[in-house]
Design an enzyme around this catalytic site. Structure first.
Site, PDB file in Angstrom:
ATOM      1  N   LYS A  72       0.851  -1.201   0.000  1.00 34.71           N
ATOM      2  CA  LYS A  72       0.000   0.000   0.000  1.00 34.71           C
ATOM      3  C   LYS A  72       0.883   1.246   0.000  1.00 34.71           C
ATOM      4  O   LYS A  72       1.921   1.275   0.680  1.00 34.71           O
ATOM      5  CB  LYS A  72      -0.898  -0.027   1.243  1.00 34.71           C
ATOM      6  CG  LYS A  72      -1.937   1.092   1.302  1.00 34.71           C
ATOM      7  CD  LYS A  72      -2.878   0.879   2.487  1.00 34.71           C
ATOM      8  CE  LYS A  72      -3.957   1.942   2.578  1.00 34.71           C
ATOM      9  NZ  LYS A  72      -4.896   1.696   3.697  1.00 34.71           N
ATOM     10  N   SER A 147      -9.845   1.509   2.668  1.00 36.50           N
ATOM     11  CA  SER A 147      -9.008   2.338   1.839  1.00 36.50           C
ATOM     12  C   SER A 147      -7.912   1.573   1.092  1.00 36.50           C
ATOM     13  O   SER A 147      -7.354   2.089   0.125  1.00 36.50           O
ATOM     14  CB  SER A 147      -8.354   3.425   2.693  1.00 36.50           C
ATOM     15  OG  SER A 147      -7.496   2.841   3.666  1.00 36.50           O
ATOM     16  N   SER A 171      -9.942  -0.925   6.862  1.00 35.44           N
ATOM     17  CA  SER A 171      -9.418  -0.765   5.504  1.00 35.44           C
ATOM     18  C   SER A 171      -8.723  -1.969   4.904  1.00 35.44           C
ATOM     19  O   SER A 171      -8.354  -1.945   3.729  1.00 35.44           O
ATOM     20  CB  SER A 171      -8.462   0.420   5.450  1.00 35.44           C
ATOM     21  OG  SER A 171      -9.201   1.600   5.392  1.00 35.44           O
TER      22      SER A 171
HETATM   23  N1  GLN Z   1     -13.169   3.542   6.183  1.00 27.31           N
HETATM   24  C1  GLN Z   1     -12.585   3.989   7.419  1.00 27.31           C
HETATM   25  C2  GLN Z   1     -12.275   5.446   7.331  1.00 27.31           C
HETATM   26  O1  GLN Z   1     -12.556   6.018   6.341  1.00 27.31           O
HETATM   27  C3  GLN Z   1     -11.389   3.164   7.737  1.00 27.31           C
HETATM   28  C4  GLN Z   1     -10.150   3.633   7.113  1.00 27.31           C
HETATM   29  C5  GLN Z   1      -8.970   2.772   7.434  1.00 27.31           C
HETATM   30  O2  GLN Z   1      -9.092   1.713   8.049  1.00 27.31           O
HETATM   31  N2  GLN Z   1      -7.796   3.260   7.071  1.00 27.31           N
HETATM   32  O3  GLN Z   1     -11.758   6.031   8.219  1.00 27.31           O
END
Ligand code: GLN
Length: 472
Positions: A72, A147, A171
């Site tokens: 990532k 994400s 994410s």
């Molecule tokens: N979808 C969650 C957010 O937008 C989790 C993001 C993540 O785990 N990095 O914060």
């Protein structure tokens, strides 16, 4: 899902039918062919060379020998850009390897490149990247989740054996569920965060995607364990999940799983509910015992997460000021810092910084941040009590199915899609999403298992036993 399988490939190499260079070469061609997925932001120029090195040392047996891995783009790899999918870091190149990267390299893996993501890991759909959205591997025009969108798509589209993502509120697990693969968020402190760009430091954890649990265990064993560069890293040695999985068989009839009562599942999509019920039903026939348990304060999960995460993000992202890193906006007259931050960060990131600054400001601190800290304690205590009665908790990974790109316009609606994933980050416990079925239309659906803090190896064993049973 028809994904690459490292165990199978390693046997083929051992038998002289293939080389690691062949595998990497094929993958590099596929990455090029599938550019429209927008899974990779950067392909490693040296990937083939790393595979050739693995071929030159086939007599060595290391955990990740010749295994292809995507990273990532918020994890630092020396010599490669690290953009966090933001204009703010478009031309930024870190000067060091994150601890996880050092360990991947030491175990003989082939680093393929950097994977697309939501900007600064904020999002649940892979749509907020400055470099364009990531497409779904099976249904073009649908979101792959986020994400860690590119990391999930890379595994699901056969563009790597495994990948690393980061999971602050889901994410890794959520895109794994949307793409039909495994996504694992280990216990907080189990994998070093040194070299991971901080979003919300008390919730962030590097996680792993793969198409099977053996590959996942290899990667976990290679990158876990104490690291003196990260003060929150747990003082326990690296895991040995792979050898546990190879040598011990877990009996499903010895398992007790906690499940959520029906009233807590009212917001669930009917197809996700069908797969949840089906999973429970089929495990009952295998002799698994079930108890009903609700984690206290489930209504507070999302507010608690979004208060803690935005508060920490507002402080972590203060360093992007146009002076120390990346992008600088000199075009406007007036304050260079605010011009840089207004043009360098996307809308969602700016929304989070403002929300976080608000909940931390004097007068509101007690009303929001302090309350969220108390809710955090109650959620953790709730889990401790559940795991005194059950080996693990089984719950859906997401309330809904993968949706069409552009469909969720309201940020609040997007935040609510993290309902089932945030509580394990709040409590720091390990959790994993496994592929459990498909909707009538063929969209993947994932289920989630969670267990007590630092019981990561056991979680992988339970997941292996369960996923093998339900897929037969
Ligand atoms: N979808 C969650 C957010 O937008 C989790 C993001 C993540 O785990 N990095 O914060």
């Amino acid at each position: 899902m028809n994904v690459l399988n490292y165990e199978r490939d390693a046997v083929a190499v051992h038998n002289g039918e293939l080389t690691y260079s062949d595998i990497t070469n094929n993958i590099l061609h596929e990455i090029d062919k599938k550019r429209a997925l927008n899974a990779f932001l950067h392909v490693h120029a040296d990937a083939l060379h790393m595979a050739e090195q693995a071929d030159a040392k086939t007599h060595e047996t290391s955990l990740l020998h010749g295994m292809t891995i995507a990273i990532k783009d918020n994890i630092s790899v020396k010599g490669m850009p690290m953009t966090c999918a933001s204009k703010m870091l478009e031309h930024f190149q870190p000067m060091y390897d994150a601890t996880v990267i050092e360990r991947l390299k030491a175990h003989g893996s082939v680093i393929l490149g950097k994977a697309n993501m939501d900007e600064f890991a904020m999002g649940s759909s892979g749509e907020t990247s400055y470099f364009g959205p990531t497409d779904h591997p099976l249904f073009s025009g649908y979101v792959p989740g986020g994400s860690s969108s590119g990391s999930a798509v890379a595994v699901a589209a056969r563009l790597c054996h495994a990948s690393l993502g980061s999971d602050t509120g889901g994410s890794v697990r959520q895109p794994a569920a949307f793409c039909g693969i495994f996504g694992f968020k280990p216990s907080y402190g189990r994998i070093s965060r040194y070299g991971l760009t901080a979003f919300a430091s008390s919730l962030d954890q590097i996680g792993i995607f793969s198409g099977d649990i053996l590959t996942m265990s290899r990667v976990f064993d290679a990158i876990s364990g104490h690291d003196h560069h990260d003060s929150t890293s747990a003082h326990i040695p690296a895991t040995n999940a792979y050898s546990i999985l190879k040598n011990h068989h877990l009996e499903l009839s010895e398992l007790t799983l906690a499940i959520l009562p029906d009233e807590e599942l009212s917001g669930l999509d009917s197809e996700v509910k069908r797969i949840y019920d089906q999973t429970i039903h089929s495990l009952k026939t295998a002799g698994v015992r079930f108890i009903h348990a609700s984690i206290p304060g489930s209504k507070a999960w999302i507010p608690t997460y979004y208060i803690l995460a935005t508060a920490e993000a507002s402080s972590n992202l203060a360093r992007f000021d146009g002076v120390r890193y990346g992008w600088r906006d000199n075009t406007l007259t007036g304050d260079m810092t605010s011009a840089t931050r207004s043009s360098g960060f996307g809308k969602e990131v700016q929304r989070r910084i403002m929300l976080g600054t608000y909940v931390l400001s004097s007068g509101y601190y007690e009303a929001y941040y302090l309350k969220a800290q108390k809710a955090r304690r109650a959620i953790s205590d709730g889990y401790t009590s559940i795991f005194s009665k059950a080996d693990a908790m089984l719950l859906p990974t997401t309330a809904g199915l993968p949706f069409k790109r552009g469909e969720k316009k309201d940020p609040l609606e997007m935040y609510l899609s993290d309902y089932f994933t945030v509580s394990s980050n709040i409590a720091g416990i390990p959790s994993i999403s496994f592929p459990a079925g498909y909707s009538a239309q063929g969209l993947p659906i994932g289920m989630q298992l969670q267990t007590s803090l630092m019981d990561d190896e056991r979680l992988l064993s339970i997941t292996q036993a369960i996923s093998q049973y339900i897929s037969t």
